[in-house]
Design a protein around this motif. Sequence first.
Motif, PDB file in Angstrom:
ATOM      1  N   ALA A  14       0.825  -1.218   0.000  1.00 26.99           N
ATOM      2  CA  ALA A  14       0.000   0.000   0.000  1.00 26.99           C
ATOM      3  C   ALA A  14       0.854   1.262   0.000  1.00 26.99           C
ATOM      4  O   ALA A  14       0.414   2.312  -0.462  1.00 26.99           O
ATOM      5  CB  ALA A  14      -0.928  -0.001   1.214  1.00 26.99           C
ATOM      6  N   VAL A  30      -5.282  -2.124  -0.505  1.00 30.01           N
ATOM      7  CA  VAL A  30      -5.276  -0.666  -0.499  1.00 30.01           C
ATOM      8  C   VAL A  30      -4.115  -0.163  -1.355  1.00 30.01           C
ATOM      9  O   VAL A  30      -3.030  -0.757  -1.351  1.00 30.01           O
ATOM     10  CB  VAL A  30      -5.140  -0.118   0.936  1.00 30.01           C
ATOM     11  CG1 VAL A  30      -5.033   1.404   0.929  1.00 30.01           C
ATOM     12  CG2 VAL A  30      -6.329  -0.561   1.794  1.00 30.01           C
ATOM     13  N   ALA A  35      -7.076  -2.791  -6.248  1.00 28.92           N
ATOM     14  CA  ALA A  35      -7.237  -2.481  -4.833  1.00 28.92           C
ATOM     15  C   ALA A  35      -8.708  -2.224  -4.523  1.00 28.92           C
ATOM     16  O   ALA A  35      -9.442  -1.678  -5.341  1.00 28.92           O
ATOM     17  CB  ALA A  35      -6.392  -1.269  -4.465  1.00 28.92           C
TER      18      ALA A  35
END
Length: 279
Positions: free
Chosen positions: A91, A157, A188
Amino acid sequence: MTDSSPTTAAVRAPRSRSRRTDQTPTAAPLPADLDALLRRMRFPYLRAAAPDVLATARAQRWDPAEVLRVLLTEEVLGRDTAGRRTRRKAANFPTGKTFASWRPDDSGIPAATQHGLTTLEWISRAENLAIAGPSGTGKSHFVEALAHTAIDHDMRVAWFTLETLTSTVGRAKADGSVARTVARICRADLIIVDDIGMLPAGADAAEAFYRVVDAAYERRSIAVTSNIHPSGFDTIMPKTIATATVDRLLHHAHVITTKGDSHRLQQALAGHGVQALTS
């Protein structure tokens, strides 16, 4: 008749080897052929837990099905933990801020709104989130904390600033892989674009932002933070593309406006975050 099935504490025993008591049976190493099979099957967490679990199972006369359940639980928990660690690294979070350091009473975001967003139901519905307000009012902290919570719930994410998103799409232009790059970003569950409006956005930034918003529209959730309301994005990027972007971004969105003085400035004026100088 005595129940010999493992308790919750017994199930977790393999993760607490350093706290073994005198009553805990000594764990013998696995037979070489079994160890080789577990390596070949790629069960590293089961293999690590097996000596302790098998020793306890023999001593407490567990049912074979319970032994299998405990061992497979260790493997699943280990894989889940490793997967979350990998997703957190992928992420590319800026600071690692979570709800552990969040002060909900100091936030300008209504308590009911905070609670509703932390349920993450809006992500499952592919809704968006836009938080606008002055610098230092906790926008990025709150969104990053939401993102960490999403990863804890096994979601994926992707975190960008508008500048890093522009660079990512710009590099893809060089080798003709823009479509693949945008599709990869949109794998994501939650895509975050932080600090929009801190710097002027040119045509390249506006295009990169539009491509991701358009590709994610009604399929993935996008969260943006900005010091200006999304309706004013046409003041920092070309009007036509800004209008098209905001139209898609806000169609299914929770829009929040923060107010107040900068938390960072308040802490600085109070002398927090620094150590006193000594002679």
